[in-house]
Design a protein around this motif. Sequence first.
Motif, PDB file in Angstrom:
ATOM      1  N   VAL A  99      36.342  22.732 -66.509  1.00 22.84           N
ATOM      2  CA  VAL A  99      35.882  21.748 -67.494  1.00 22.84           C
ATOM      3  C   VAL A  99      36.980  20.737 -67.811  1.00 22.84           C
ATOM      4  N   VAL A 100      38.195  21.216 -68.021  1.00 20.39           N
ATOM      5  CA  VAL A 100      39.309  20.327 -68.355  1.00 20.39           C
ATOM      6  C   VAL A 100      39.604  19.358 -67.210  1.00 20.39           C
ATOM      7  N   MET A 101      39.504  19.849 -65.972  1.00 19.96           N
ATOM      8  CA  MET A 101      39.812  19.025 -64.810  1.00 19.96           C
ATOM      9  C   MET A 101      38.705  18.032 -64.475  1.00 19.96           C
ATOM     10  N   LEU A 106      39.681  31.540 -82.126  1.00 20.20           N
ATOM     11  CA  LEU A 106      41.005  30.927 -82.186  1.00 20.20           C
ATOM     12  C   LEU A 106      41.756  31.090 -80.870  1.00 20.20           C
ATOM     13  N   LEU A 107      41.628  32.265 -80.259  1.00 23.44           N
ATOM     14  CA  LEU A 107      42.308  32.515 -78.992  1.00 23.44           C
ATOM     15  C   LEU A 107      41.764  31.613 -77.887  1.00 23.44           C
ATOM     16  N   MET A 108      40.442  31.506 -77.811  1.00 21.67           N
ATOM     17  CA  MET A 108      39.839  30.676 -76.771  1.00 21.67           C
ATOM     18  C   MET A 108      40.125  29.196 -76.992  1.00 21.67           C
ATOM     19  N   GLY A 109      40.054  28.759 -78.247  1.00 16.59           N
ATOM     20  CA  GLY A 109      40.345  27.356 -78.540  1.00 16.59           C
ATOM     21  C   GLY A 109      41.780  27.003 -78.211  1.00 16.59           C
ATOM     22  N   SER A 110      42.698  27.908 -78.527  1.00 15.43           N
ATOM     23  CA  SER A 110      44.113  27.672 -78.221  1.00 15.43           C
ATOM     24  C   SER A 110      44.339  27.644 -76.713  1.00 15.43           C
ATOM     25  N   THR A 111      43.637  28.527 -75.996  1.00 14.10           N
ATOM     26  CA  THR A 111      43.739  28.554 -74.539  1.00 14.10           C
ATOM     27  C   THR A 111      43.240  27.242 -73.952  1.00 14.10           C
ATOM     28  N   TYR A 112      42.131  26.748 -74.478  1.00  9.09           N
ATOM     29  CA  TYR A 112      41.578  25.473 -74.023  1.00  9.09           C
ATOM     30  C   TYR A 112      42.582  24.346 -74.267  1.00  9.09           C
ATOM     31  N   ALA A 113      43.218  24.356 -75.439  1.00  8.45           N
ATOM     32  CA  ALA A 113      44.191  23.314 -75.770  1.00  8.45           C
ATOM     33  C   ALA A 113      45.395  23.361 -74.834  1.00  8.45           C
ATOM     34  N   CYS A 125      45.470  24.564 -71.747  1.00  6.69           N
ATOM     35  CA  CYS A 125      45.019  24.092 -70.432  1.00  6.69           C
ATOM     36  C   CYS A 125      44.919  22.567 -70.418  1.00  6.69           C
ATOM     37  N   THR A 126      44.483  22.002 -71.541  1.00  9.25           N
ATOM     38  CA  THR A 126      44.335  20.549 -71.643  1.00  9.25           C
ATOM     39  C   THR A 126      45.676  19.843 -71.501  1.00  9.25           C
ATOM     40  N   VAL A 127      46.675  20.290 -72.247  1.00  7.25           N
ATOM     41  CA  VAL A 127      47.971  19.605 -72.214  1.00  7.25           C
ATOM     42  C   VAL A 127      48.662  19.810 -70.870  1.00  7.25           C
ATOM     43  N   ILE A 128      48.496  20.978 -70.259  1.00  2.02           N
ATOM     44  CA  ILE A 128      49.098  21.229 -68.941  1.00  2.02           C
ATOM     45  C   ILE A 128      48.457  20.345 -67.884  1.00  2.02           C
ATOM     46  N   TRP A 129      47.117  20.308 -67.868  1.00  5.81           N
ATOM     47  CA  TRP A 129      46.419  19.526 -66.846  1.00  5.81           C
ATOM     48  C   TRP A 129      46.730  18.038 -66.960  1.00  5.81           C
ATOM     49  N   PHE A 130      46.628  17.486 -68.168  1.00 14.16           N
ATOM     50  CA  PHE A 130      46.845  16.052 -68.315  1.00 14.16           C
ATOM     51  C   PHE A 130      48.310  15.663 -68.107  1.00 14.16           C
ATOM     52  N   SER A 131      49.236  16.559 -68.417  1.00 10.80           N
ATOM     53  CA  SER A 131      50.646  16.285 -68.130  1.00 10.80           C
ATOM     54  C   SER A 131      50.870  16.219 -66.617  1.00 10.80           C
ATOM     55  N   LEU A 132      50.269  17.171 -65.898  1.00 10.68           N
ATOM     56  CA  LEU A 132      50.362  17.154 -64.437  1.00 10.68           C
ATOM     57  C   LEU A 132      49.661  15.923 -63.874  1.00 10.68           C
ATOM     58  N   TYR A 133      48.561  15.543 -64.496  1.00 11.72           N
ATOM     59  CA  TYR A 133      47.802  14.387 -64.043  1.00 11.72           C
ATOM     60  C   TYR A 133      48.643  13.116 -64.157  1.00 11.72           C
ATOM     61  N   VAL A 134      49.351  12.982 -65.283  1.00  9.03           N
ATOM     62  CA  VAL A 134      50.204  11.807 -65.488  1.00  9.03           C
ATOM     63  C   VAL A 134      51.287  11.745 -64.410  1.00  9.03           C
ATOM     64  N   ILE A 135      51.889  12.886 -64.112  1.00  6.92           N
ATOM     65  CA  ILE A 135      52.923  12.940 -63.074  1.00  6.92           C
ATOM     66  C   ILE A 135      52.335  12.574 -61.711  1.00  6.92           C
ATOM     67  N   CYS A 136      51.145  13.111 -61.441  1.00  5.27           N
ATOM     68  CA  CYS A 136      50.497  12.852 -60.151  1.00  5.27           C
ATOM     69  C   CYS A 136      50.131  11.385 -59.969  1.00  5.27           C
ATOM     70  N   LEU A 137      49.877  10.690 -61.064  1.00  4.30           N
ATOM     71  CA  LEU A 137      49.535   9.278 -60.963  1.00  4.30           C
ATOM     72  C   LEU A 137      50.650   8.486 -60.274  1.00  4.30           C
ATOM     73  N   THR A 160      32.593  21.255 -60.481  1.00  6.59           N
ATOM     74  CA  THR A 160      32.370  21.605 -61.881  1.00  6.59           C
ATOM     75  C   THR A 160      30.883  21.836 -62.138  1.00  6.59           C
ATOM     76  N   GLY A 161      30.037  21.012 -61.520  1.00  6.90           N
ATOM     77  CA  GLY A 161      28.601  21.155 -61.692  1.00  6.90           C
ATOM     78  C   GLY A 161      28.094  22.507 -61.217  1.00  6.90           C
ATOM     79  N   VAL A 162      28.562  22.943 -60.050  1.00 17.04           N
ATOM     80  CA  VAL A 162      28.146  24.236 -59.506  1.00 17.04           C
ATOM     81  C   VAL A 162      28.553  25.375 -60.437  1.00 17.04           C
ATOM     82  N   VAL A 163      29.788  25.313 -60.929  1.00 16.96           N
ATOM     83  CA  VAL A 163      30.294  26.365 -61.815  1.00 16.96           C
ATOM     84  C   VAL A 163      29.492  26.413 -63.109  1.00 16.96           C
ATOM     85  N   LEU A 164      29.231  25.249 -63.716  1.00  9.68           N
ATOM     86  CA  LEU A 164      28.500  25.202 -64.985  1.00  9.68           C
ATOM     87  C   LEU A 164      27.072  25.716 -64.832  1.00  9.68           C
TER      88      LEU A 164
END
Length: 205
Positions: free
Chosen positions: A11-13, A145-152, A154-166, A186-190
């Motif tokens: 989802v994040v990706m 709280l655990l799942m929301g924190s995990t999502y957060a 994953c979000t910061v890791i992915w977008f940080s890597l995305y910025v570097i990849c740009l 993502t569609g198949v997984v969802l």
Amino acid sequence: MLTFLVMTIFVVMSPGLDTALITKRTISNGARDGFQMALGFTAGSLIHTIAVTIGLSALLMQSALAFGIIKWVGAVYLIYLGVKALLAKKAIPTVATTTAPTKKQHSAFLEAFLSNVLNPKVIVFFLTFLPQFITDDRHATRDFLLMGSTYAVCTVIWFSLYVICLYYIREWLLSPTVQLWMERATGVVLIGFGLKLLFTKSEAV
């Protein structure tokens, strides 16, 4: 938890509004703004997590039936998102590499934070996504709280890597083929997860 983690990563990706905003800002102003936007999206996710935890935990304590209905509706919504991703004919619009001089822009962090917090689609997503993984009423608040924190995270890791990849693999990462592949995967997984939820009885209900 493993299922939740895999779903969250997909989802994040998945390309969307957040990806479009951070792409534009990073290309226009540099990596520093890109990293600030990544933190802004993450902060917004944490706000949604707190809101969902307070609201849905209270609902679960009052009515297991109502909570079960939310989970069922959430499963249908996930299938809808999956079908929409599969039917996408093109990825998010690419951003021009050169931009004309513009006025001084607002804080990248604030722009990302507000776009995330005020986005109705994100609110609906959190309300329908997190409840799918609650299997024990007694630990609902902790799990939210655990799942929301995990999502957060994953979000910061992915977008940080995305910025570097740009900067290093920009042409590949922004190519319509890659973006479309990410949408389809993502569609198949969802859809698969949504169907599984529809035909599996929840222990929480």
